[in-house]
Design a protein around this motif. Structure first.
Motif, PDB file in Angstrom:
ATOM      1  N   UNK A 182      -8.459 -33.686  41.088  1.00 38.45           N
ATOM      2  CA  UNK A 182      -9.360 -33.817  42.243  1.00 38.45           C
ATOM      3  C   UNK A 182      -9.485 -35.256  42.733  1.00 38.45           C
ATOM      4  N   UNK A 183      -8.747 -36.153  42.108  1.00 38.76           N
ATOM      5  CA  UNK A 183      -8.949 -37.586  42.359  1.00 38.76           C
ATOM      6  C   UNK A 183      -7.592 -38.271  42.501  1.00 38.76           C
ATOM      7  N   UNK A 184      -7.557 -39.308  43.338  1.00 35.67           N
ATOM      8  CA  UNK A 184      -6.367 -40.160  43.390  1.00 35.67           C
ATOM      9  C   UNK A 184      -6.578 -41.280  42.370  1.00 35.67           C
ATOM     10  N   UNK A 185      -5.761 -41.265  41.331  1.00 33.72           N
ATOM     11  CA  UNK A 185      -5.905 -42.261  40.258  1.00 33.72           C
ATOM     12  C   UNK A 185      -4.680 -43.169  40.284  1.00 33.72           C
ATOM     13  N   UNK A 186      -4.892 -44.471  40.343  1.00 31.31           N
ATOM     14  CA  UNK A 186      -3.783 -45.426  40.213  1.00 31.31           C
ATOM     15  C   UNK A 186      -4.032 -46.238  38.958  1.00 31.31           C
ATOM     16  N   UNK A 187      -3.012 -46.250  38.107  1.00 33.99           N
ATOM     17  CA  UNK A 187      -3.147 -46.791  36.755  1.00 33.99           C
ATOM     18  C   UNK A 187      -2.080 -47.868  36.558  1.00 33.99           C
ATOM     19  N   UNK A 188      -2.488 -49.155  36.597  1.00 38.67           N
ATOM     20  CA  UNK A 188      -1.520 -50.214  36.310  1.00 38.67           C
ATOM     21  C   UNK A 188      -1.344 -50.301  34.798  1.00 38.67           C
ATOM     22  N   UNK A 189      -0.109 -50.301  34.372  1.00 36.72           N
ATOM     23  CA  UNK A 189       0.137 -50.296  32.924  1.00 36.72           C
ATOM     24  C   UNK A 189       1.493 -50.905  32.600  1.00 36.72           C
ATOM     25  N   UNK A 190       1.610 -51.383  31.360  1.00 40.64           N
ATOM     26  CA  UNK A 190       2.912 -51.836  30.865  1.00 40.64           C
ATOM     27  C   UNK A 190       3.476 -50.828  29.863  1.00 40.64           C
ATOM     28  N   UNK A 191       2.760 -49.721  29.660  1.00 38.91           N
ATOM     29  CA  UNK A 191       3.139 -48.798  28.596  1.00 38.91           C
ATOM     30  C   UNK A 191       3.760 -47.518  29.154  1.00 38.91           C
ATOM     31  N   UNK A 192       5.023 -47.279  28.817  1.00 36.20           N
ATOM     32  CA  UNK A 192       5.660 -46.035  29.253  1.00 36.20           C
ATOM     33  C   UNK A 192       4.956 -44.832  28.620  1.00 36.20           C
ATOM     34  N   UNK A 193       4.334 -45.058  27.478  1.00 34.64           N
ATOM     35  CA  UNK A 193       3.563 -43.986  26.830  1.00 34.64           C
ATOM     36  C   UNK A 193       2.497 -43.438  27.795  1.00 34.64           C
ATOM     37  N   UNK A 194       1.848 -44.334  28.541  1.00 29.04           N
ATOM     38  CA  UNK A 194       0.840 -43.884  29.514  1.00 29.04           C
ATOM     39  C   UNK A 194       1.488 -43.004  30.582  1.00 29.04           C
ATOM     40  N   UNK A 195       2.662 -43.431  31.051  1.00 24.58           N
ATOM     41  CA  UNK A 195       3.341 -42.701  32.128  1.00 24.58           C
ATOM     42  C   UNK A 195       3.646 -41.278  31.670  1.00 24.58           C
ATOM     43  N   UNK A 196       4.229 -41.167  30.478  1.00 27.48           N
ATOM     44  CA  UNK A 196       4.656 -39.846  30.014  1.00 27.48           C
ATOM     45  C   UNK A 196       3.473 -38.980  29.587  1.00 27.48           C
ATOM     46  N   UNK A 197       2.379 -39.618  29.175  1.00 27.09           N
ATOM     47  CA  UNK A 197       1.239 -38.832  28.694  1.00 27.09           C
ATOM     48  C   UNK A 197       0.397 -38.254  29.828  1.00 27.09           C
ATOM     49  N   UNK A 198       0.313 -38.957  30.968  1.00 35.32           N
ATOM     50  CA  UNK A 198      -0.663 -38.449  31.949  1.00 35.32           C
ATOM     51  C   UNK A 198      -0.303 -38.653  33.413  1.00 35.32           C
ATOM     52  N   UNK A 199       0.873 -39.204  33.720  1.00 37.94           N
ATOM     53  CA  UNK A 199       1.118 -39.550  35.127  1.00 37.94           C
ATOM     54  C   UNK A 199       1.986 -38.519  35.855  1.00 37.94           C
ATOM     55  N   UNK A 200       1.647 -38.281  37.114  1.00 36.74           N
ATOM     56  CA  UNK A 200       2.431 -37.386  37.968  1.00 36.74           C
ATOM     57  C   UNK A 200       3.537 -38.148  38.671  1.00 36.74           C
ATOM     58  N   UNK A 201       3.297 -39.436  38.903  1.00 36.55           N
ATOM     59  CA  UNK A 201       4.329 -40.238  39.550  1.00 36.55           C
ATOM     60  C   UNK A 201       4.248 -41.670  39.053  1.00 36.55           C
ATOM     61  N   UNK A 202       5.306 -42.409  39.310  1.00 32.30           N
ATOM     62  CA  UNK A 202       5.363 -43.819  38.922  1.00 32.30           C
ATOM     63  C   UNK A 202       5.848 -44.634  40.110  1.00 32.30           C
ATOM     64  N   UNK A 203       5.200 -45.779  40.282  1.00 38.19           N
ATOM     65  CA  UNK A 203       5.607 -46.737  41.321  1.00 38.19           C
ATOM     66  C   UNK A 203       6.026 -47.988  40.566  1.00 38.19           C
ATOM     67  N   UNK A 204       7.172 -48.537  40.899  1.00 34.79           N
ATOM     68  CA  UNK A 204       7.570 -49.800  40.258  1.00 34.79           C
ATOM     69  C   UNK A 204       7.598 -50.886  41.324  1.00 34.79           C
ATOM     70  N   UNK A 205       6.853 -51.963  41.038  1.00 33.26           N
ATOM     71  CA  UNK A 205       6.917 -53.158  41.878  1.00 33.26           C
ATOM     72  C   UNK A 205       7.765 -54.190  41.145  1.00 33.26           C
ATOM     73  N   UNK A 206       8.648 -54.848  41.881  1.00 32.46           N
ATOM     74  CA  UNK A 206       9.407 -55.965  41.330  1.00 32.46           C
ATOM     75  C   UNK A 206       9.320 -57.088  42.343  1.00 32.46           C
ATOM     76  N   UNK A 207       8.873 -58.260  41.878  1.00 36.37           N
ATOM     77  CA  UNK A 207       8.791 -59.423  42.765  1.00 36.37           C
ATOM     78  C   UNK A 207       8.160 -59.048  44.105  1.00 36.37           C
ATOM     79  N   UNK A 208       7.038 -58.357  44.028  1.00 37.42           N
ATOM     80  CA  UNK A 208       6.170 -58.017  45.173  1.00 37.42           C
ATOM     81  C   UNK A 208       6.669 -56.868  46.052  1.00 37.42           C
ATOM     82  N   UNK A 209       7.833 -56.284  45.719  1.00 41.53           N
ATOM     83  CA  UNK A 209       8.325 -55.171  46.531  1.00 41.53           C
ATOM     84  C   UNK A 209       8.375 -53.875  45.726  1.00 41.53           C
TER      85      UNK A 209
END
Ligand SMILES: Nc1ncnc2c1ncn2[C@@H]1O[C@H](COP(=O)(O)OP(=O)(O)OP(=O)(O)O)[C@@H](O)[C@H]1O
Length: 240
Positions: A182-209
């Motif tokens: 029911x919520x838009x959640x954005x989770x900044x993380x360095x842990x792939x464990x977080x991504x696989x445990x609870x994320x529907x999508x992943x955004x990768x920023x590199x050098x501001x892009x």
């Protein structure tokens, strides 16, 4: 719930976020990237704590540049910054009540909401403990409770799992999976464990892009986080 077009964020001469297009709805979205990629700078703008210098942004359908709409966004927003200060003599209850007050919550509903938020982060037994007596992980959980207290529709968490023990990390993952419905959640993380445990999508920023946006499975198929970041560096965009 988040709609950004050519969003650009600068700190003096440093471009922290460069012409970002982003459309995110309900769900849990990981924000990944090397140190200095622009994750915290982006979250600060999404939290209306800093302005963008260029581009268009709509949060929950509202324009954060307009004061009245910004206020409406803030009432529906939860934000855990990467570092945050708290009155050290406050109890856990007082810390979370203070956040409820800042978010303009009516007094009567706030008492129950504070208890619920404290319970959601597993700190009920420490409700009356002073903030200064808490461990680092517990302090972070107080910050998460502050972000959750108003049942936000937009929840922005900057490295919330840092310092949490494995059981608390599991508890937070389960909570985020539930909130993502029911919520838009954005989770900044360095842990792939977080991504696989609870994320529907992943955004990768590199050098501001933005260099990747897709599901965790699409991320794996594209070579994984390391493959994408290394590929971007080899293409001539070394991360700062
Ligand atoms: N207040 C500031 N003043 C000047 N430059 C800043 C400021 N905050 C961030 N920067 C710069 O902006 C860029 C993006 O920083 P940001 O903190 O957003 O990255 P990040 O992806 O969150 O990094 P980390 O993973 O280390 O937390 C970096 O080059 C950083 O040095």
């Amino acid at each position: 719930m988040i709609s950004a077009t050519r969003l650009t964020v600068r700190h003096r001469r440093t471009t922290a976020v460069d012409s970002l297009d982003l459309d995110l709805g309900n769900g849990v979205h990981a924000l990944l990237g090397p140190n200095g990629a622009g994750k915290s700078s982006l979250l600060r703008v999404l939290a209306t704590a800093a302005p963008a210098v260029e581009g268009e942004l709509r949060l929950l359908g509202r324009d954060p540049r307009r004061p009245a709409e910004r206020l409406e966004i803030r009432r529906r927003l939860g934000y855990l910054p990467q570092t945050f200060g708290m009155f050290r003599g406050f109890t856990v209850r007082e810390c979370v009540s203070y956040a409820a007050w800042l978010k303009d919550m009516p007094n009567r509903g706030a008492v129950h909401a504070v208890e619920r938020a404290v319970d959601r982060v597993g700190l009920t037994s420490r409700t009356d403990a002073k903030y200064r007596t808490l461990s680092g992980g517990m302090r972070r959980r107080v910050g998460i409770a502050q972000a959750l207290v108003n049942d936000p529709r937009l929840l922005l968490l900057d490295e919330p799992t840092t310092g949490l023990d494995p059981a608390e990390r599991d508890r937070l993952h389960a909570l985020l999976r539930q909130l993502g419905a029911t919520t838009t959640v954005v989770l900044a993380t360095h842990l792939m464990e977080d991504v696989h445990a609870c994320c529907d999508s992943a955004i990768i920023l590199c050098a501001s892009r933005k260099v990747f946006l897709g599901s965790p499975q699409a991320l794996r198929e594209a070579g994984g986080y390391a493959g994408i970041v290394e590929g971007d560096a080899q293409a001539g965009n070394p991360s700062r």
